[in-house]
Scaffold this active site. Sequence first.
Site, PDB file in Angstrom:
ATOM      1  N   ASP A 194      -7.059   4.358  -4.180  1.00 46.34           N
ATOM      2  CA  ASP A 194      -7.696   4.218  -2.858  1.00 46.34           C
ATOM      3  C   ASP A 194      -8.301   5.600  -2.586  1.00 46.34           C
ATOM      4  O   ASP A 194      -8.586   6.337  -3.545  1.00 46.34           O
ATOM      5  CB  ASP A 194      -6.667   3.801  -1.795  1.00 46.34           C
ATOM      6  CG  ASP A 194      -7.307   3.341  -0.483  1.00 46.34           C
ATOM      7  OD1 ASP A 194      -7.744   2.180  -0.413  1.00 46.34           O
ATOM      8  OD2 ASP A 194      -7.389   4.147   0.468  1.00 46.34           O
ATOM      9  N   LYS A 203       0.866  -1.186   0.000  1.00 49.65           N
ATOM     10  CA  LYS A 203       0.000   0.000   0.000  1.00 49.65           C
ATOM     11  C   LYS A 203       0.896   1.227   0.000  1.00 49.65           C
ATOM     12  O   LYS A 203       2.037   1.158   0.469  1.00 49.65           O
ATOM     13  CB  LYS A 203      -0.866   0.016   1.277  1.00 49.65           C
ATOM     14  CG  LYS A 203      -2.102   0.872   1.167  1.00 49.65           C
ATOM     15  CD  LYS A 203      -3.240   0.091   0.546  1.00 49.65           C
ATOM     16  CE  LYS A 203      -4.466   0.930   0.333  1.00 49.65           C
ATOM     17  NZ  LYS A 203      -5.621   0.084  -0.039  1.00 49.65           N
TER      18      LYS A 203
HETATM   19  P1  NDP Z   1     -12.911   7.929  -2.279  1.00 47.82           P
HETATM   20  O1  NDP Z   1     -11.843   8.923  -2.110  1.00 47.82           O
HETATM   21  O2  NDP Z   1     -13.505   7.721  -3.619  1.00 47.82           O
HETATM   22  O3  NDP Z   1     -14.134   8.238  -1.273  1.00 47.82           O
HETATM   23  C1  NDP Z   1     -13.934   8.279   0.088  1.00 47.82           C
HETATM   24  C2  NDP Z   1     -15.247   8.621   0.752  1.00 47.82           C
HETATM   25  O4  NDP Z   1     -15.121   8.432   2.141  1.00 47.82           O
HETATM   26  C3  NDP Z   1     -15.664  10.052   0.524  1.00 47.82           C
HETATM   27  O5  NDP Z   1     -17.047  10.153   0.529  1.00 47.82           O
HETATM   28  C4  NDP Z   1     -15.059  10.733   1.740  1.00 47.82           C
HETATM   29  O6  NDP Z   1     -15.683  11.950   2.093  1.00 47.82           O
HETATM   30  C5  NDP Z   1     -15.307   9.693   2.793  1.00 47.82           C
HETATM   31  N1  NDP Z   1     -14.334   9.855   3.855  1.00 47.82           N
HETATM   32  C6  NDP Z   1     -12.984   9.811   3.764  1.00 47.82           C
HETATM   33  N2  NDP Z   1     -12.425  10.033   4.947  1.00 47.82           N
HETATM   34  C7  NDP Z   1     -13.431  10.235   5.794  1.00 47.82           C
HETATM   35  C8  NDP Z   1     -13.503  10.514   7.160  1.00 47.82           C
HETATM   36  N3  NDP Z   1     -12.374  10.674   7.899  1.00 47.82           N
HETATM   37  N4  NDP Z   1     -14.722  10.612   7.735  1.00 47.82           N
HETATM   38  C9  NDP Z   1     -15.853  10.459   6.990  1.00 47.82           C
HETATM   39  N5  NDP Z   1     -15.843  10.203   5.675  1.00 47.82           N
HETATM   40  C10 NDP Z   1     -14.653  10.089   5.092  1.00 47.82           C
HETATM   41  O7  NDP Z   1     -12.321   6.548  -1.701  1.00 47.82           O
HETATM   42  P2  NDP Z   1     -12.802   5.057  -1.969  1.00 47.82           P
HETATM   43  O8  NDP Z   1     -14.272   5.005  -2.152  1.00 47.82           O
HETATM   44  O9  NDP Z   1     -11.929   4.486  -3.002  1.00 47.82           O
HETATM   45  O10 NDP Z   1     -12.401   4.351  -0.595  1.00 47.82           O
HETATM   46  C11 NDP Z   1     -13.308   4.203   0.493  1.00 47.82           C
HETATM   47  C12 NDP Z   1     -12.846   3.080   1.402  1.00 47.82           C
HETATM   48  O11 NDP Z   1     -12.808   1.862   0.656  1.00 47.82           O
HETATM   49  C13 NDP Z   1     -11.442   3.237   2.004  1.00 47.82           C
HETATM   50  O12 NDP Z   1     -11.425   2.619   3.265  1.00 47.82           O
HETATM   51  C14 NDP Z   1     -10.576   2.416   1.047  1.00 47.82           C
HETATM   52  O13 NDP Z   1      -9.379   1.991   1.654  1.00 47.82           O
HETATM   53  C15 NDP Z   1     -11.512   1.266   0.766  1.00 47.82           C
HETATM   54  N6  NDP Z   1     -11.257   0.485  -0.441  1.00 47.82           N
HETATM   55  C16 NDP Z   1     -11.134   1.093  -1.656  1.00 47.82           C
HETATM   56  C17 NDP Z   1     -10.938   0.317  -2.777  1.00 47.82           C
HETATM   57  C18 NDP Z   1     -10.880   0.913  -4.142  1.00 47.82           C
HETATM   58  O14 NDP Z   1     -10.769   0.149  -5.097  1.00 47.82           O
HETATM   59  N7  NDP Z   1     -10.977   2.222  -4.308  1.00 47.82           N
HETATM   60  C19 NDP Z   1     -10.798  -1.139  -2.698  1.00 47.82           C
HETATM   61  C20 NDP Z   1     -11.018  -1.680  -1.370  1.00 47.82           C
HETATM   62  C21 NDP Z   1     -11.214  -0.881  -0.297  1.00 47.82           C
HETATM   63  P3  NDP Z   1     -14.952  13.353   1.741  1.00 47.82           P
HETATM   64  O15 NDP Z   1     -15.165  13.534   0.272  1.00 47.82           O
HETATM   65  O16 NDP Z   1     -15.675  14.334   2.578  1.00 47.82           O
HETATM   66  O17 NDP Z   1     -13.523  13.217   2.120  1.00 47.82           O
HETATM   67  O1  2IT Z   2      -7.853  -1.569  -0.483  1.00 55.09           O
HETATM   68  C1  2IT Z   2      -7.806  -2.038  -1.629  1.00 55.09           C
HETATM   69  O2  2IT Z   2      -7.938  -3.236  -1.847  1.00 55.09           O
HETATM   70  C2  2IT Z   2      -7.607  -1.105  -2.734  1.00 55.09           C
HETATM   71  N1  2IT Z   2      -7.507   0.102  -2.510  1.00 55.09           N
HETATM   72  C3  2IT Z   2      -7.472  -1.617  -4.152  1.00 55.09           C
HETATM   73  C4  2IT Z   2      -6.093  -2.147  -4.404  1.00 55.09           C
HETATM   74  C5  2IT Z   2      -5.793  -2.500  -5.838  1.00 55.09           C
HETATM   75  O3  2IT Z   2      -4.614  -2.816  -6.070  1.00 55.09           O
HETATM   76  O4  2IT Z   2      -6.660  -2.488  -6.702  1.00 55.09           O
END
Ligand code: NDP
Ligand code: 2IT
Length: 445
Positions: free
Chosen positions: A166, A126
Amino acid sequence: MNEYLSQALQTVTERNASQSLFLQAVTEVFESLEPILAETPDIEAYSILERIAEPERQIMFRVSWVDDRGRVQVNRGYRVGFSSVLGPYKGGMRFHPTVRLDVIKFLAFEQIFKNSLTGLGIGGGKGGSDFNPRGKSDGEIMRFCQAFMSELYHFLGESTDVPAGDIGVGAREIGYLFGQYKRLTKRFAQGVLTGKQVGLGGSLVRKEATGFGAVYFASEMLATRNESLKGKTCVVSGSGNVAIYCARKIQELGGTVVAMSDSEGSIHDPNGVDLDIVAAIKEVERSRISQYPQRRPGSQFFHGDKVWKFRCDVAFPCATQNELELEDAQQLVDNDCMAVIEGANMPSTPKAIALFREKDLLFAPGKAANAGGVAVSALEMQQNASLQHWTFKKVDQRLQTIMADIHRECVFYSKKYHRPDDYVFGANVGGFIKVAGGMQAYGVI
Ligand code: NDP
Ligand code: 2IT
């Protein structure tokens, strides 16, 4: 507790005393391993626990870039290669002001077991930066990404380390990062980053994969109690990449999403959230969810509130770590919520998870339920390596199969060790066994 286990946990705790998130993640995995340790003395003999909790490598670097006003800005960049036992380091990059080594290490550690569960030959890593993309111009984002990649590119490679997105990193950022990688190396090495735009070697379904995958997992899990998402009221925290496609799939399957959020508060829309409006606000305008009620009569914005206060049958935390605390869990329980599926990484606190278990809610931990994103990243690597582009249908079917397989593996291990419905246990043991087996096979390295 098994003596070796408590010793190993103590060693890891002393060595990483200030890293509370990392220790939270390690503790949960280690505590699941008790029955495995008893029957596999080699884990102690080969010091597998001490080794698995120490990253193979950790890279930290300065990122200097120039903002739109001509001022020099300095951020810190990270890439932790935690385990390459099962394949190249694989995992996303997070750009958020709260990023520090602790955050990247907990995410990279979780990624080892998640990636193992996919069965796709990817190790755990990561990365990210404390760079805050909020309010930055497109030019600033581009210059930051270029500066970041100028330091990181030495360490990447299709068979070494393959980052993706992420929080704060989506297709736009991956485009800038890949462009700079190509410029510096003179190689059109598509397989070095995943989550690319479809026209540049990205995979169809990658954008949707994490959210869709979490809902496929939820469907499998609900089916064990002869339930489905059809007709269910759901809440989804966040409104980013994972949350939006999680909500879309819930609605496709006949559920109603009544609440979503961002870091400023939550919207409640009893008629079902209109996801085209959310996507326009968050994906196109990069604005705040508080804008939603202006475009949707009958809905409301609650400043500073979390989605867990709204009644639901199924809850999907899809924002960030430790966003669902004990009092939130109690609220869900009081409202007769039947299942919680983690789209985010480690969004529920240990006390919240303990309450879910005590009250017999179905609970799917992130390392199982959100593995669809990295799984489709691995499918993107396969397509890039073979110069192919698969159809949406083909990738989506592979994703569904992978999520069903992960579900089966969680159930298998939870039954085998007499912990029925304990998906935390099943996921940790299922993920761990393959990695530990690989470490033993390699000898001491
Ligand atoms: P994005 O940046 O697209 O969206 C993040 C969202 O979470 C936004 O709505 C943001 O709000 C909110 N957020 C972030 N920090 C906080 C906080 N401290 N308190 C409240 N809301 C918060 O990220 P992703 O959707 O990609 O990621 C979301 C989660 O999913 C993370 O935990 C990530 O590690 C996990 N994840 C992501 C993957 C991926 O493929 N993208 C794969 C697997 C897991 P705001 O806009 O106000 O910051
Ligand atoms: O938390 C996760 O699994 C991710 N942010 C996606 C990682 C990836 O390599 O697609």
